[in-house]
Design a protein around this motif. Sequence first.
Motif, PDB file in Angstrom:
ATOM      1  N   PHE A  57      -6.658   8.574 -18.591  1.00 34.19           N
ATOM      2  CA  PHE A  57      -6.420   9.993 -18.340  1.00 34.19           C
ATOM      3  C   PHE A  57      -5.982  10.310 -16.909  1.00 34.19           C
ATOM      4  CE2 PHE A  57      -9.078  10.041 -22.122  1.00 34.19           C
ATOM      5  CZ  PHE A  57      -8.380  10.939 -22.921  1.00 34.19           C
ATOM      6  N   GLU A  58      -6.103   9.349 -15.998  1.00 34.19           N
ATOM      7  CA  GLU A  58      -5.733   9.620 -14.612  1.00 34.19           C
ATOM      8  C   GLU A  58      -4.618   8.721 -14.091  1.00 34.19           C
ATOM      9  OE1 GLU A  58      -7.033  12.196 -13.245  1.00 34.19           O
ATOM     10  OE2 GLU A  58      -8.621  12.534 -14.728  1.00 34.19           O
ATOM     11  N   ARG A  59      -4.364   7.597 -14.747  1.00 36.66           N
ATOM     12  CA  ARG A  59      -3.389   6.650 -14.219  1.00 36.66           C
ATOM     13  C   ARG A  59      -2.139   6.503 -15.082  1.00 36.66           C
ATOM     14  NH1 ARG A  59      -5.077   7.452 -10.045  1.00 36.66           N
ATOM     15  NH2 ARG A  59      -5.958   6.027  -8.498  1.00 36.66           N
ATOM     16  N   LEU A  60      -2.119   7.089 -16.257  1.00 37.54           N
ATOM     17  CA  LEU A  60      -0.959   6.981 -17.135  1.00 37.54           C
ATOM     18  C   LEU A  60      -0.136   8.262 -17.116  1.00 37.54           C
ATOM     19  CD1 LEU A  60      -2.442   5.232 -20.313  1.00 37.54           C
ATOM     20  CD2 LEU A  60      -1.293   4.186 -18.350  1.00 37.54           C
ATOM     21  N   THR A  61       1.154   8.115 -17.282  1.00 35.80           N
ATOM     22  CA  THR A  61       2.006   9.284 -17.466  1.00 35.80           C
ATOM     23  C   THR A  61       1.685   9.903 -18.825  1.00 35.80           C
ATOM     24  OG1 THR A  61       3.764   8.026 -18.544  1.00 35.80           O
ATOM     25  CG2 THR A  61       3.841   8.183 -16.130  1.00 35.80           C
ATOM     26  N   PRO A  62       2.009  11.170 -19.033  1.00 38.78           N
ATOM     27  CA  PRO A  62       1.714  11.788 -20.335  1.00 38.78           C
ATOM     28  C   PRO A  62       2.275  11.005 -21.518  1.00 38.78           C
ATOM     29  CG  PRO A  62       2.272  13.477 -18.743  1.00 38.78           C
ATOM     30  CD  PRO A  62       2.512  12.159 -18.056  1.00 38.78           C
ATOM     31  N   ARG A 109       7.062  -4.952  -6.563  1.00 39.92           N
ATOM     32  CA  ARG A 109       6.053  -4.347  -7.440  1.00 39.92           C
ATOM     33  C   ARG A 109       6.535  -4.359  -8.890  1.00 39.92           C
ATOM     34  NH1 ARG A 109       5.110  -0.239  -4.593  1.00 39.92           N
ATOM     35  NH2 ARG A 109       6.556   1.261  -5.496  1.00 39.92           N
ATOM     36  N   ARG A 110       7.790  -4.013  -9.091  1.00 37.88           N
ATOM     37  CA  ARG A 110       8.345  -4.003 -10.446  1.00 37.88           C
ATOM     38  C   ARG A 110       8.363  -5.415 -11.038  1.00 37.88           C
ATOM     39  NH1 ARG A 110      12.498  -1.771  -9.106  1.00 37.88           N
ATOM     40  NH2 ARG A 110      11.891   0.390  -9.490  1.00 37.88           N
ATOM     41  N   GLN A 111       8.729  -6.391 -10.235  1.00 37.92           N
ATOM     42  CA  GLN A 111       8.755  -7.777 -10.713  1.00 37.92           C
ATOM     43  C   GLN A 111       7.354  -8.263 -11.082  1.00 37.92           C
ATOM     44  OE1 GLN A 111      10.756 -10.263  -7.793  1.00 37.92           O
ATOM     45  NE2 GLN A 111      12.346  -8.705  -7.491  1.00 37.92           N
ATOM     46  N   ALA A 155      -6.690  -4.247 -11.531  1.00 37.50           N
ATOM     47  CA  ALA A 155      -5.995  -4.446 -10.256  1.00 37.50           C
ATOM     48  C   ALA A 155      -4.842  -3.459 -10.102  1.00 37.50           C
ATOM     49  CB  ALA A 155      -5.487  -5.881 -10.162  1.00 37.50           C
ATOM     50  N   LEU A 156      -4.116  -3.204 -11.176  1.00 36.82           N
ATOM     51  CA  LEU A 156      -2.975  -2.295 -11.101  1.00 36.82           C
ATOM     52  C   LEU A 156      -3.412  -0.858 -10.849  1.00 36.82           C
ATOM     53  CD1 LEU A 156      -0.679  -3.591 -13.990  1.00 36.82           C
ATOM     54  CD2 LEU A 156      -0.357  -3.901 -11.527  1.00 36.82           C
ATOM     55  N   ARG A 157      -4.522  -0.453 -11.442  1.00 33.88           N
ATOM     56  CA  ARG A 157      -4.909   0.947 -11.298  1.00 33.88           C
ATOM     57  C   ARG A 157      -5.512   1.245  -9.937  1.00 33.88           C
ATOM     58  NH1 ARG A 157      -9.567   0.973 -15.951  1.00 33.88           N
ATOM     59  NH2 ARG A 157     -11.048  -0.416 -14.961  1.00 33.88           N
ATOM     60  N   GLU A 158      -5.727   0.213  -9.133  1.00 30.12           N
ATOM     61  CA  GLU A 158      -6.126   0.443  -7.746  1.00 30.12           C
ATOM     62  C   GLU A 158      -4.936   0.888  -6.900  1.00 30.12           C
ATOM     63  OE1 GLU A 158      -8.975   0.408  -6.331  1.00 30.12           O
ATOM     64  OE2 GLU A 158     -10.367  -0.777  -7.548  1.00 30.12           O
ATOM     65  N   LEU A 159      -3.724   0.656  -7.418  1.00 32.20           N
ATOM     66  CA  LEU A 159      -2.521   1.016  -6.673  1.00 32.20           C
ATOM     67  C   LEU A 159      -2.215   2.501  -6.838  1.00 32.20           C
ATOM     68  CD1 LEU A 159      -0.276  -2.008  -7.724  1.00 32.20           C
ATOM     69  CD2 LEU A 159      -1.734  -1.815  -5.688  1.00 32.20           C
ATOM     70  N   ALA A 160      -1.346   3.008  -5.977  1.00 37.92           N
ATOM     71  CA  ALA A 160      -0.930   4.400  -6.092  1.00 37.92           C
ATOM     72  C   ALA A 160      -0.250   4.615  -7.444  1.00 37.92           C
ATOM     73  CB  ALA A 160       0.022   4.756  -4.958  1.00 37.92           C
ATOM     74  N   PRO A 161      -0.556   5.721  -8.124  1.00 34.78           N
ATOM     75  CA  PRO A 161       0.048   5.965  -9.443  1.00 34.78           C
ATOM     76  C   PRO A 161       1.571   6.024  -9.358  1.00 34.78           C
ATOM     77  CG  PRO A 161      -1.776   7.482  -9.032  1.00 34.78           C
ATOM     78  CD  PRO A 161      -1.496   6.783  -7.736  1.00 34.78           C
ATOM     79  N   SER A 162       2.215   5.453 -10.355  1.00 30.00           N
ATOM     80  CA  SER A 162       3.673   5.504 -10.442  1.00 30.00           C
ATOM     81  C   SER A 162       4.072   5.211 -11.874  1.00 30.00           C
ATOM     82  CB  SER A 162       4.320   4.484  -9.505  1.00 30.00           C
ATOM     83  OG  SER A 162       4.112   3.162  -9.979  1.00 30.00           O
ATOM     84  N   ALA A 163       5.311   5.509 -12.202  1.00 32.16           N
ATOM     85  CA  ALA A 163       5.798   5.237 -13.552  1.00 32.16           C
ATOM     86  C   ALA A 163       5.785   3.744 -13.849  1.00 32.16           C
ATOM     87  CB  ALA A 163       7.207   5.800 -13.719  1.00 32.16           C
ATOM     88  N   VAL A 164       6.073   2.924 -12.853  1.00 33.26           N
ATOM     89  CA  VAL A 164       6.075   1.469 -13.045  1.00 33.26           C
ATOM     90  C   VAL A 164       4.672   0.972 -13.375  1.00 33.26           C
ATOM     91  CG1 VAL A 164       6.389  -0.745 -11.871  1.00 33.26           C
ATOM     92  CG2 VAL A 164       8.094   1.062 -11.605  1.00 33.26           C
ATOM     93  N   ILE A 165       3.688   1.422 -12.615  1.00 35.41           N
ATOM     94  CA  ILE A 165       2.306   1.013 -12.859  1.00 35.41           C
ATOM     95  C   ILE A 165       1.848   1.514 -14.225  1.00 35.41           C
ATOM     96  CG2 ILE A 165      -0.072   1.202 -12.061  1.00 35.41           C
ATOM     97  CD1 ILE A 165       1.775  -0.520 -10.298  1.00 35.41           C
ATOM     98  N   SER A 166       2.184   2.744 -14.554  1.00 35.50           N
ATOM     99  CA  SER A 166       1.801   3.306 -15.847  1.00 35.50           C
ATOM    100  C   SER A 166       2.380   2.485 -16.994  1.00 35.50           C
ATOM    101  CB  SER A 166       2.279   4.759 -15.937  1.00 35.50           C
ATOM    102  OG  SER A 166       1.983   5.312 -17.205  1.00 35.50           O
ATOM    103  N   ARG A 167       3.647   2.125 -16.902  1.00 38.50           N
ATOM    104  CA  ARG A 167       4.266   1.327 -17.970  1.00 38.50           C
ATOM    105  C   ARG A 167       3.609  -0.038 -18.084  1.00 38.50           C
ATOM    106  NH1 ARG A 167       9.091   3.542 -15.899  1.00 38.50           N
ATOM    107  NH2 ARG A 167       9.522   1.606 -14.758  1.00 38.50           N
ATOM    108  N   ASN A 186       0.839  -1.190   0.000  1.00 35.29           N
ATOM    109  CA  ASN A 186       0.000   0.000   0.000  1.00 35.29           C
ATOM    110  C   ASN A 186       0.880   1.247   0.000  1.00 35.29           C
ATOM    111  OD1 ASN A 186       0.875   0.388   2.687  1.00 35.29           O
ATOM    112  ND2 ASN A 186      -0.853  -0.804   3.492  1.00 35.29           N
ATOM    113  N   ARG A 187       0.272   2.395   0.278  1.00 35.55           N
ATOM    114  CA  ARG A 187       1.027   3.651   0.191  1.00 35.55           C
ATOM    115  C   ARG A 187       2.171   3.719   1.200  1.00 35.55           C
ATOM    116  NH1 ARG A 187      -1.426   7.566  -2.956  1.00 35.55           N
ATOM    117  NH2 ARG A 187      -3.519   7.006  -3.684  1.00 35.55           N
ATOM    118  N   ILE A 188       2.091   2.917   2.254  1.00 37.73           N
ATOM    119  CA  ILE A 188       3.170   2.906   3.250  1.00 37.73           C
ATOM    120  C   ILE A 188       4.111   1.730   3.001  1.00 37.73           C
ATOM    121  CG2 ILE A 188       3.713   2.715   5.699  1.00 37.73           C
ATOM    122  CD1 ILE A 188       1.061   4.108   6.287  1.00 37.73           C
ATOM    123  N   THR A 189       3.567   0.506   3.007  1.00 38.21           N
ATOM    124  CA  THR A 189       4.428  -0.666   2.820  1.00 38.21           C
ATOM    125  C   THR A 189       5.016  -0.717   1.417  1.00 38.21           C
ATOM    126  OG1 THR A 189       2.543  -2.049   2.147  1.00 38.21           O
ATOM    127  CG2 THR A 189       3.077  -1.963   4.497  1.00 38.21           C
TER     128      THR A 189
END
Length: 351
Positions: free
Chosen positions: A121-126, A48-50, A74-86, A37-40
């Motif tokens: 429009f909300e979970r991907l990097t530009p 997460r990357r793996q 499932a991925l878009r429930e996570l905090a936005p990040s470049a890894v999740i976006s990719r 989560n946002r802390i762990t």
Amino acid sequence: MTPDQALARLRSAPAGRLEPMLAQIDLERTVAAIAGNRITGLFRRAERRQLVELLCVERVAELSPRMRARVVHALRELAPSAVISRGIRSCLLSLTGGPFRDMKYLLNSTGDRHDLEHVVFERLTPADREAVLAHIAAEAADSPVPDLRILCDIDDTVRAMLHETRFPRGSVYPGVVELLIELDEGHASQPSRPGDLTFVTARPEGPRGLIEQYTRNGLSGLGLPPHTVLGGSFLNLFTKQSIQARKLQNFVRERALFPECRFMFIGDSGQADPQVGAEMLRLGGVHGVAVLIHEVVPVEGEARAELEAGGIRFFRDYDEAARVAHDLGLLDAPSRDRVLLAVAADGAPMT
């Protein structure tokens, strides 16, 4: 099973067995546990990357469009990040043709605020968003379809809410549900396919999507076809101009996500919908089929004439709307008559 054990088990799945394994687990909870989560999650970046690499790159070819849509959800429930976006980008770009369209519609009918518009429009990097939209546009150019996307307002269009004086506040207009069903089923290559109907509203999403989910819940028991909701923000509630701007932004996003489809818009005359509809027809070009406006506030004189000249059609009740849709070739005679019967059965006066 610990998160590390869950990741190891997924990685060890034999070829062809990853999807059955994913189908047997609570995918969202498993992804959240492995990614943190946002802390762990601060301490689980490598895991997460793996996980993203495994599901979205290394083994994505083994997954069906439906399972890829589940992975994205499932991925878009996570905090936005470049890894999740990719990862999301990789899933979306991994398909073409009919399977890609199927995944789009599955993502657009999740039943919560995390629909296709939200993820793109909300979970991907530009940069990832640009790549995904380019892929959507290329696929649309290669595979145009005759499907009709139905965009529909809610307040004073589906339910009597703000300016309506003939029906109790909150009541559902006689025949509106039947009209939406007939429009949805009559012009889809796959009738009742999830995601063809979109409600476009200026209602704010609210914190964590609570108001938008409240809106969804209010529609859920009406017997409507599978649908999604595009909302607004609190800043859009103050003037007609801001309401119009948000609805047009929603429309522009809708067209970017489904450029292969034709569209129609159903709104009301109480706020800015006639002007929104006219601009939709202008922006949509040959893909714009119709704009029907429920006349809860009279539109008269030069203003009405100008709107009608631009293709706007007004109606008072949904039997009249069904007749207009039939005249425009959007409903066949049996579909029109089913709407007329629904209006009559509700005891509403026929127009």
